[in-house]
Design an enzyme around this catalytic site. Structure first.
Site, PDB file in Angstrom:
ATOM      1  N   LYS A 282      51.976  37.213  24.082  1.00 18.69           N
ATOM      2  CA  LYS A 282      51.948  36.049  24.960  1.00 18.69           C
ATOM      3  C   LYS A 282      52.808  34.954  24.328  1.00 18.69           C
ATOM      4  O   LYS A 282      52.634  34.639  23.158  1.00 18.69           O
ATOM      5  CB  LYS A 282      50.491  35.583  25.097  1.00 18.69           C
ATOM      6  CG  LYS A 282      50.181  34.958  26.414  1.00 18.69           C
ATOM      7  CD  LYS A 282      48.697  34.881  26.686  1.00 18.69           C
ATOM      8  CE  LYS A 282      48.502  34.121  27.984  1.00 18.69           C
ATOM      9  NZ  LYS A 282      47.130  34.145  28.455  1.00 18.69           N
ATOM     10  N   GLU A 366      32.617  35.729  36.770  1.00 16.35           N
ATOM     11  CA  GLU A 366      31.821  34.633  37.308  1.00 16.35           C
ATOM     12  C   GLU A 366      30.479  35.104  37.858  1.00 16.35           C
ATOM     13  O   GLU A 366      29.456  34.429  37.690  1.00 16.35           O
ATOM     14  CB  GLU A 366      32.599  33.886  38.396  1.00 16.35           C
ATOM     15  CG  GLU A 366      33.745  33.028  37.874  1.00 16.35           C
ATOM     16  CD  GLU A 366      34.997  33.821  37.500  1.00 16.35           C
ATOM     17  OE1 GLU A 366      35.055  35.034  37.811  1.00 16.35           O
ATOM     18  OE2 GLU A 366      35.919  33.231  36.898  1.00 16.35           O
ATOM     19  N   ARG A 394      33.516  33.362  43.991  1.00 18.26           N
ATOM     20  CA  ARG A 394      33.214  34.754  43.745  1.00 18.26           C
ATOM     21  C   ARG A 394      31.730  35.010  43.520  1.00 18.26           C
ATOM     22  O   ARG A 394      31.225  36.100  43.735  1.00 18.26           O
ATOM     23  CB  ARG A 394      33.954  35.168  42.483  1.00 18.26           C
ATOM     24  CG  ARG A 394      34.391  36.523  42.630  1.00 18.26           C
ATOM     25  CD  ARG A 394      35.328  37.006  41.665  1.00 18.26           C
ATOM     26  NE  ARG A 394      36.578  37.250  42.335  1.00 18.26           N
ATOM     27  CZ  ARG A 394      37.634  37.667  41.708  1.00 18.26           C
ATOM     28  NH1 ARG A 394      37.600  37.851  40.419  1.00 18.26           N
ATOM     29  NH2 ARG A 394      38.733  37.883  42.359  1.00 18.26           N
TER      30      ARG A 394
HETATM   31  C1  LIG Z   1      38.338  34.830  38.988  1.00 19.64           C
HETATM   32  C2  LIG Z   1      39.156  34.022  38.013  1.00 19.64           C
HETATM   33  N1  LIG Z   1      38.539  33.417  36.978  1.00 19.64           N
HETATM   34  C3  LIG Z   1      39.250  32.689  36.092  1.00 19.64           C
HETATM   35  C4  LIG Z   1      40.593  32.562  36.233  1.00 19.64           C
HETATM   36  C5  LIG Z   1      41.395  31.681  35.276  1.00 19.64           C
HETATM   37  N2  LIG Z   1      42.355  32.480  34.514  1.00 19.64           N
HETATM   38  C6  LIG Z   1      43.654  32.496  34.839  1.00 19.64           C
HETATM   39  S1  LIG Z   1      44.532  33.495  33.865  1.00 19.64           S
HETATM   40  C7  LIG Z   1      43.194  33.888  32.955  1.00 19.64           C
HETATM   41  C8  LIG Z   1      43.326  34.822  31.806  1.00 19.64           C
HETATM   42  C9  LIG Z   1      43.883  36.127  32.227  1.00 19.64           C
HETATM   43  O1  LIG Z   1      43.994  36.946  31.116  1.00 19.64           O
HETATM   44  P1  LIG Z   1      44.810  38.285  31.219  1.00 19.64           P
HETATM   45  O2  LIG Z   1      44.435  39.002  32.455  1.00 19.64           O
HETATM   46  O3  LIG Z   1      44.638  39.014  29.960  1.00 19.64           O
HETATM   47  O4  LIG Z   1      46.289  37.805  31.423  1.00 19.64           O
HETATM   48  P2  LIG Z   1      47.240  37.050  30.370  1.00 19.64           P
HETATM   49  O5  LIG Z   1      47.166  35.600  30.739  1.00 19.64           O
HETATM   50  O6  LIG Z   1      46.748  37.302  29.001  1.00 19.64           O
HETATM   51  O7  LIG Z   1      48.569  37.617  30.630  1.00 19.64           O
HETATM   52  C10 LIG Z   1      42.056  33.247  33.429  1.00 19.64           C
HETATM   53  C11 LIG Z   1      40.719  33.353  32.851  1.00 19.64           C
HETATM   54  C12 LIG Z   1      41.199  33.200  37.335  1.00 19.64           C
HETATM   55  N3  LIG Z   1      42.504  33.100  37.575  1.00 19.64           N
HETATM   56  N4  LIG Z   1      40.459  33.923  38.190  1.00 19.64           N
END
Ligand SMILES: Cc1ncc(C[n+]2csc(CCOP(=O)(O)OP(=O)(O)O)c2C)c(N)n1
Length: 619
Positions: A282, A366, A394
């Site tokens: 990242k 969630e 959700r």
């Molecule tokens: C249902 C939901 N909860 C929380 C979020 C906030 N959120 C956005 S990106 C993220 C992390 C995602 O992690 P990952 O899938 O590993 O992707 P990366 O950012 O590491 O590429 C979160 C928690 C979201 N987008 N959707």
């Protein structure tokens, strides 16, 4: 310069594979430059440049579909699919959205913004492709954080069960990070395989042994079986393979050579589903983001040279909530906090630091967060469950079924309630519509950070389900402002007057005060404080023979406007004017001040409408 030659994936495929690394550099440059100016998601996008290049090089999108999970890593995809120049308008009102949307481009297979939807969507597309007799692929790109989502696991469970997943490719983009460090046992298992790559070494050793032995059928079969057994014991691929999903990996997600090799192999497969485990970094290519991936996950803009992120540094609702939660926990050892992968965003980092054992990051889950809170409360603890308003959508059923019906003392804190810059996937403007309808759930909206503190205390003392909703950022009210006592279902008159009555909730109370100043005369301003139970008595008392106005950072259906309509339906009242986000259409992305202007929700626009209306009436 390769990038300026690329207006579509077909242009990309004209380049020799050796050019992809140089192109990746150019794309990173464009992403860093644009996000530093406009804000956006930096880390995840810098991590997926080579992966996206290789996907578009091998597959034929949109005949093949790329389904992004969350969609916050789709910038390279946008740049390659005819939006290179448009991308410079990222997140600006009327400009390029920060997330994929089929309305923006036929190359975007689906809407994304909330985590966990990619596998299910891609599986559906895979089934449709198979039904049409197509060999094209539906490719889900899922982060290791989003893989933890309940819906992702439901999708995996379904994908491996039958033949629906024959055209399905899942790319697990594993950077060990959610927004903060990824959590949970699945993450631990993925980390083990990357760290050790133990199975691959074991497999090589087993092969060597096999070749060194005399050709003895039973012995060979036994060693093979042992290898298979070991595979399931030590390889996380074993988890996927057990579910009926072929596992390949882990591979280096920044090596275009490796990516092209494996993706070509996947493109040629007749039967799926198959999961390719890709390891990425990242923030790759920008040192500050690499060093601090959590901070550079999503940024409002930053200085490229110093890495300093824009921001006022002033207290916000989130930071004050975080402090107030710590103070509550200091006094009450049974207070626990829960986040669904949003430790920093919800302001809970100080709590996590001080009370690690009483802080629970459950991952992007969630529904589980809410029902886990119900369990904590049933067990005698006092959980505070902090979730962004948009993501709480959700967990609606869990709120109703697991917390509200048994009347458990869970405090929900809904951060980012109201419109935000990210657009329709992230606007927290529907929460009151579903929360206000639930019997026995007290719903509050603080006007200021000081009132938020009071509401948290109040919710604790209530010992029944309660929700507090507030927007991103802070209010204009000084932190040390005295706040009058709260009483269930009672609003607060903050400006007395016998003229127009302006009802508002949250920081919109300040907008209402501004409107009152502009209108002059003796407008009355009311801070609703409680949306459920709502102060219908005061609404009726003030409405007779006067214009009643409502101002809210919520859609006009289900929130303050609806509460007033319901309260005044059978009571004498003057004209009713409602100001909030229109129901029945989506609200786009852009600076919230610009959106308010467009939808007539700035103080000046509201004042104009109200006085225009009064003139019409008197005229
Ligand atoms: C249902 C939901 N909860 C929380 C979020 C906030 N959120 C956005 S990106 C993220 C992390 C995602 O992690 P990952 O899938 O590993 O992707 P990366 O950012 O590491 O590429 C979160 C928690 C979201 N987008 N959707």
């Amino acid at each position: 310069m390769y990038l300026e030659q690329i207006d579509s994936p077909a242009d990309l495929r004209k380049l020799p594979p050796e050019a992809l690394d140089a192109l990746a550099k150019e794309i990173r440059e464009l992403i860093i430059d644009t996000v530093s100016r406009n804000g956006g998601h930096l880390g995840a996008n810098l991590g997926t440049v080579e992966l996206t290049l290789a996907l578009h090089y091998v597959f034929d999108v949109p005949a093949d579909s790329i389904v992004f999970d969350v969609g916050h890593q789709a910038y390279t995809h946008k740049i390659l699919t005819g939006r290179r120049e448009f991308f410079r308008t990222l997140r600006q009102h009327g400009g390029c959205s920060g997330f994929p949307h089929p309305e923006e481009s036929p190359f975007d297979a689906s809407v994304a913004g909330h985590a966990g939807s990619a596998i299910s969507t891609a599986l559906g597309i895979s089934t449709a492709l198979a039904a049409a007799g197509s060999r094209h692929k539906a490719i889900a790109i899922v982060g290791d954080g989003s893989l933890n989502c309940g819906i992702s696991l439901e999708g995996l469970n379904n994908a491996g069960a039958g033949t629906d997943g024959n055209n399905l490719v899942i790319i697990l983009n594993d950077n060990k990070m959610s927004i903060s460090h990824n959590v949970g046992s699945l993450a631990r298992s993925l980390n083990r395989i990357i760290a050790g790559n133990f199975y691959n070494r074991f497999k090589t050793a087993a092969k060597r042994l096999l070749f060194s032995l005399p050709r003895h059928k039973t012995l060979h079969r036994m060693i093979r079986r042992f290898e298979e057994t070991m595979k399931y014991l030590i390889l996380p691929g074993g988890v996927f393979e057990e579910l009926g999903i072929r596992y390949i990996g882990p591979i280096d997600g920044h090596s275009t050579k490796d990516l092209l090799y494996h993706l070509r192999h996947l493109a040629g497969l007749k039967t799926g589903p198959v999961l390719l485990h890709v390891v990425t970094e990242k923030g790759r290519g920008y040192e500050h983001a690499l060093q601090n991936p959590a901070r550079f996950h999503g940024v409002p803009g930053f200085c490229r040279e110093t890495g300093k992120i824009n921001g006022s540094g002033k207290p916000t609702f989130s930071s004050v909530f975080g402090e107030a939660a710590v103070e509550l926990a200091d006094r009450h050892p049974e207070v626990h906090t829960i986040t669904a992968a949003m430790k920093d965003g919800t302001g809970l980092a100080p709590f996590a630091e001080k009370y690690w054992g009483r802080f629970h990051d459950v991952g992007i889950a969630e529904e589980h967060a809410v029902t886990y809170a119900a369990g904590l409360a049933a067990g005698g603890l006092r959980p505070i469950c902090a979730v962004y308003a948009t993501f709480m959508q959700r967990a609606l059923d869990c709120v109703y079924h697991d917390v509200v019906l048994p009347q458990l003392p869970v405090i929900f804190v809904l951060d980012r309630a109201g419109a935000v810059e990210d657009g329709p996937t992230h606007h927290g403007i529907y929460d009151l519509g579903f929360l206000r309808a639930l019997p026995g759930l007290t719903v509050m909206a603080p006007r200021s950070e000081a009132e938020l503190r009071k509401m948290l205390e109040f919710a604790y003392e209530l010992k029944r389900p309660a929700a507090i909703r507030y927007p991103r950022g802070g209010s204009a009210v000084p932190l040390d402002t005295e706040v009058s006592a709260l009483e269930t279902g009672r609003a607060e008159v903050v400006r007395k007057g016998s003229g127009v009555v302006l009802w508002a909730m949250g920081p919109e109370v300040d907008t209402a005060l501004e409107v009152a100043e502009t209108l002059g005369g003796d407008c009355c301003v009311v801070n609703a404080r409680f949306l459920s139970p709502f102060d219908a008595e005061l609404a009726r008392k003030l409405a007779e023979g006067r214009t009643t106005v409502s101002i809210e950072d919520h859609v006009l259906s289900g929130g303050l406007a609806s509460a007033l309509d319901e309260a005044l339906a059978n009571a004498p009242h003057g004209p009713l004017l409602h100001f909030g986000w229109p129901a029945g259409r989506t609200i786009p992305h852009g600076k919230t001040a610009e959106l308010r202007e467009e939808f007539g929700l700035s103080a000046a626009a509201i004042a104009r409408s109200v006085s225009g209306h009064s003139n019409t009436i008197s005229g």
